[in-house]
Motif scaffolding. Sequence first.
Motif, PDB file in Angstrom:
ATOM      1  N   LEU A  72     -51.418 -25.863 -76.223  1.00  0.00           N
ATOM      2  CA  LEU A  72     -50.937 -27.196 -76.590  1.00  0.00           C
ATOM      3  C   LEU A  72     -50.541 -27.989 -75.358  1.00  0.00           C
ATOM      4  O   LEU A  72     -50.712 -29.208 -75.293  1.00  0.00           O
ATOM      5  N   ARG A 124     -43.096 -29.604 -73.417  1.00  0.00           N
ATOM      6  CA  ARG A 124     -43.624 -28.625 -72.479  1.00  0.00           C
ATOM      7  C   ARG A 124     -42.781 -28.623 -71.197  1.00  0.00           C
ATOM      8  O   ARG A 124     -42.169 -29.643 -70.846  1.00  0.00           O
ATOM      9  N   GLN A 183     -43.582 -20.025 -72.773  1.00  0.00           N
ATOM     10  CA  GLN A 183     -44.658 -19.844 -71.792  1.00  0.00           C
ATOM     11  C   GLN A 183     -45.563 -21.081 -71.775  1.00  0.00           C
ATOM     12  O   GLN A 183     -46.751 -21.007 -72.091  1.00  0.00           O
ATOM     13  N   VAL A 236     -45.427 -16.997 -77.286  1.00  0.00           N
ATOM     14  CA  VAL A 236     -45.575 -18.110 -76.342  1.00  0.00           C
ATOM     15  C   VAL A 236     -44.424 -19.112 -76.439  1.00  0.00           C
ATOM     16  O   VAL A 236     -43.685 -19.328 -75.479  1.00  0.00           O
ATOM     17  N   CYS A 237     -44.254 -19.711 -77.584  1.00  0.00           N
ATOM     18  CA  CYS A 237     -43.222 -20.742 -77.710  1.00  0.00           C
ATOM     19  C   CYS A 237     -41.896 -20.076 -78.076  1.00  0.00           C
ATOM     20  O   CYS A 237     -41.317 -20.314 -79.129  1.00  0.00           O
TER      21      CYS A 237
HETATM   22  S1  SF4 Z   1     -45.943 -26.485 -74.493  1.00  0.00           S
HETATM   23 FE1  SF4 Z   1     -44.632 -26.924 -76.291  1.00  0.00          FE
HETATM   24  S2  SF4 Z   1     -45.515 -25.644 -77.927  1.00  0.00           S
HETATM   25 FE2  SF4 Z   1     -46.275 -24.825 -75.968  1.00  0.00          FE
HETATM   26  S3  SF4 Z   1     -44.820 -23.238 -75.359  1.00  0.00           S
HETATM   27 FE3  SF4 Z   1     -44.146 -25.132 -74.369  1.00  0.00          FE
HETATM   28  S4  SF4 Z   1     -42.633 -26.011 -75.800  1.00  0.00           S
HETATM   29 FE4  SF4 Z   1     -43.841 -24.493 -76.958  1.00  0.00          FE
END
Ligand code: SF4
Length: 239
Positions: free
Chosen positions: A214, A223, A208, A201-202
């Motif tokens: 989070l 994000r 993603q 994901v990160c």
């Molecule tokens: S919201 Fe933050 S922790 Fe989640 S994938 Fe995006 S950058 Fe990473």
Amino acid sequence: MGTLPLPERLRKCVELVLRFWGHRVSVEWSEDPFELLVETILSQNTSSENAERAVESLRRLCGGVLTPERILEHSTEEVAESIRIAGMQWRRAVVLRRLCSVLLTQGLDLRRLSDLPTPELRRRLLELPGVGEKTADILLLFHYRRPVMPVDTHITRIVSRWVGRRLRYSEVQDLLHRVLPPDPELYARTHLALIQFGREVCRARSPQCSQCPLSIYGLCPSRCGGGVAGHGGGAPERS
Ligand code: SF4
């Protein structure tokens, strides 16, 4: 994010990663610190698959048992050839043989260091050839079972994004130590879950965020579209 203080926000971030990824990883403790050290040195800057194949190949060369004595029975050329799949085989072969020489010259059996306090143990490990902070901390956690968090490139990137600026190794480690109770099992599971989260994901490229819990809970300033730190708040891509 609201007005949550940083440690509390990071604690919630870790809790979410553990909730969604913690059950998908399995913690394996290592009984042999020398073998774990060799594995960790061979895994630096290469895929885990290639590192595993290199370790197996080196083990075959050594007649099935990895010890400093067995490795030193072989020339640098032979060791390099056996670990070729991991890349940088010449440099790694020189480091491995130097490490073995130091262990034998000093009569140092890594198993006998178990009774040392953690700071002294870490200092002794960092004196060995080829052993940097991450390698020392992997041994501390996965063999000596001390509550010390090894920080790899995924974990550096993720925590830097949570904080919103690039962090150094010691900063990432200090933050995680502050939010986790000193439980080696929990540290190991968190370490592995964070790496899995970073792979899936990160990610370094194209995180993603739209599927990230989070982001959904409003906990990450980096994000996509968050506009606080953006992904420029990510970490350097070196371990
Ligand atoms: S919201 Fe933050 S922790 Fe989640 S994938 Fe995006 S950058 Fe990473």
